[in-house]
Write an enzyme that holds these catalytic residues in place. Structure first.
Site, short mmCIF file in Angstrom:
data_model
loop_
_atom_site.label_atom_id
_atom_site.label_comp_id
_atom_site.label_asym_id
_atom_site.label_seq_id
_atom_site.Cartn_x
_atom_site.Cartn_y
_atom_site.Cartn_z
N ILE A 18 53.89 39.56 48.27
CA ILE A 18 54.56 40.11 49.18
C ILE A 18 53.76 39.83 50.48
O ILE A 18 54.30 39.74 51.62
CB ILE A 18 54.58 41.52 49.03
N VAL A 31 39.08 44.41 50.98
CA VAL A 31 39.24 45.70 51.88
C VAL A 31 38.64 46.95 51.28
O VAL A 31 38.61 47.84 52.01
CB VAL A 31 40.82 45.80 51.67
N ASN A 68 48.44 45.03 53.35
CA ASN A 68 49.18 44.78 52.03
C ASN A 68 48.34 44.73 50.67
O ASN A 68 49.05 45.13 49.62
CB ASN A 68 50.06 43.61 52.18
N SER A 119 55.09 51.92 47.98
CA SER A 119 55.88 51.53 47.07
C SER A 119 56.64 52.57 46.76
O SER A 119 56.69 53.65 47.21
CB SER A 119 54.86 51.36 45.73
N TYR A 138 48.62 54.47 39.70
CA TYR A 138 49.19 53.68 40.79
C TYR A 138 50.02 54.49 41.40
O TYR A 138 49.97 54.29 42.82
CB TYR A 138 49.79 52.51 40.04
N THR A 148 48.08 40.14 33.79
CA THR A 148 47.77 41.41 33.40
C THR A 148 49.07 42.14 34.41
O THR A 148 48.86 43.12 34.75
CB THR A 148 46.63 41.80 34.21
N GLY A 149 50.11 41.37 34.35
CA GLY A 149 51.13 42.01 35.14
C GLY A 149 51.84 43.24 34.37
O GLY A 149 51.88 43.47 33.36
#
Length: 259
Positions: A17, A63, A89, A141, A154, A196-197
């Site tokens: 993204i 970050v 992002n 999200s 998450y 690891t998706g």
């Protein structure tokens, strides 16, 4: 070009993204600083943009580290003399039952997804306010709009991004800094299709990763179609150019969320 003469910073822009957003901003004329924890990916994305005739530079940044984030923002000003658009992002994902979730796993998700956005905004917003204003766009999200089983940490992190964005947007509304969030739906990036998706992490015993992917699209998205990084990039360009959209969390999700 809508963003001709503007300077932008995009974190996590080495792929997925973030890369799509950086490309969209560059196509509209913006000079872009590509930041990523993977220096090689950042350099590759910047090189691709330069091949199209756009001005782009690369920088490694973690970050979760305040000193690196502050240095990244300073580098944008040093490189371009200004910072008009910042897209925060960078993010990570994980999936597991609550009973099996370690404190370290919770902290890993929040360190990048929440602390990372906080550190970036803290470095960007006051500086923008001092130098003529600008637009900050945080990536949340659809998991920040509705809970999803096995993604509690998450989801919590993305709910936090939405609340944080709305709050600081009101703080800086009269300072010329417009702060909003984008809530992507389901997009074919490494978060879904990597080693690891989610397609792997969420599959049952008798499912393949591809079957999980198709099941999620068909059951979660009323439109029945995945979204693309370019879709998110188009909204980022729009938000970067609108003077009166502030504190919003806008969905690009084929109809999943209605608020």
């Amino acid at each position: 070009m809508k963003l001709d003469g503007k300077a932008a910073l995009v974190t996590g822009a080495g792929r997925g993204i973030g890369k799509g957003i950086a490309a969209s901003l560059a196509q509209e004329g913006a000079k872009v600083l590509i930041a990523d924890i993977d220096q090689g990916l950042a350099e590759a994305t910047a090189a691709e943009l330069r091949e199209t005739g756009q001005e782009a530079a690369a920088l490694r940044c973690d970050v979760t580290k305040a000193d690196e984030v502050d240095a990244m923002v300073e580098a944008a000003y040093q490189r371009f003399g200004q910072l008009d658009i910042a897209v925060n992002n960078a993010g990570v994902v994980g999936a597991m039952p609550l009973a099996e979730m370690s404190e370290a796993e919770w902290d890993r998700i929040f360190a990048v997804n929440v602390k990372g956005v906080f550190l970036c905004c803290r470095a960007q917003a006051p500086r923008m306010a001092e130098t003529g204003g600008g637009a900050i766009i945080n990536l949340a999200s659809i998991a920040g709009k509705a809970g999803v089983p096995l993604l509690s940490h998450y989801c919590a992190s993305k709910f936090a991004v939405i609340g944080f964005t709305n709050s600081i947007a009101k703080e800086f509304a009269q300072e010329g800094v417009r702060i909003n969030a984008i809530c992507p739906g389901i997009i074919a990036t490494a978060m879904w299709h990597g080693e690891t998706g989610l397609s792997t992490l969420l599959k049952g015993e008798d499912e393949t990763a591809e079957e999980v992917w198709q099941r999620k699209i068909s059951t979660l998205l009323p439109q029945g179609e995945e979204q693309t990084p370019e879709d998110i990039g188009a909204l980022a360009v729009f938000l970067a150019t609108q003077p009166h959209i502030i504190g919003q969390s806008i969905n690009v999700d084929g109809g999943f969320a209605t608020y």
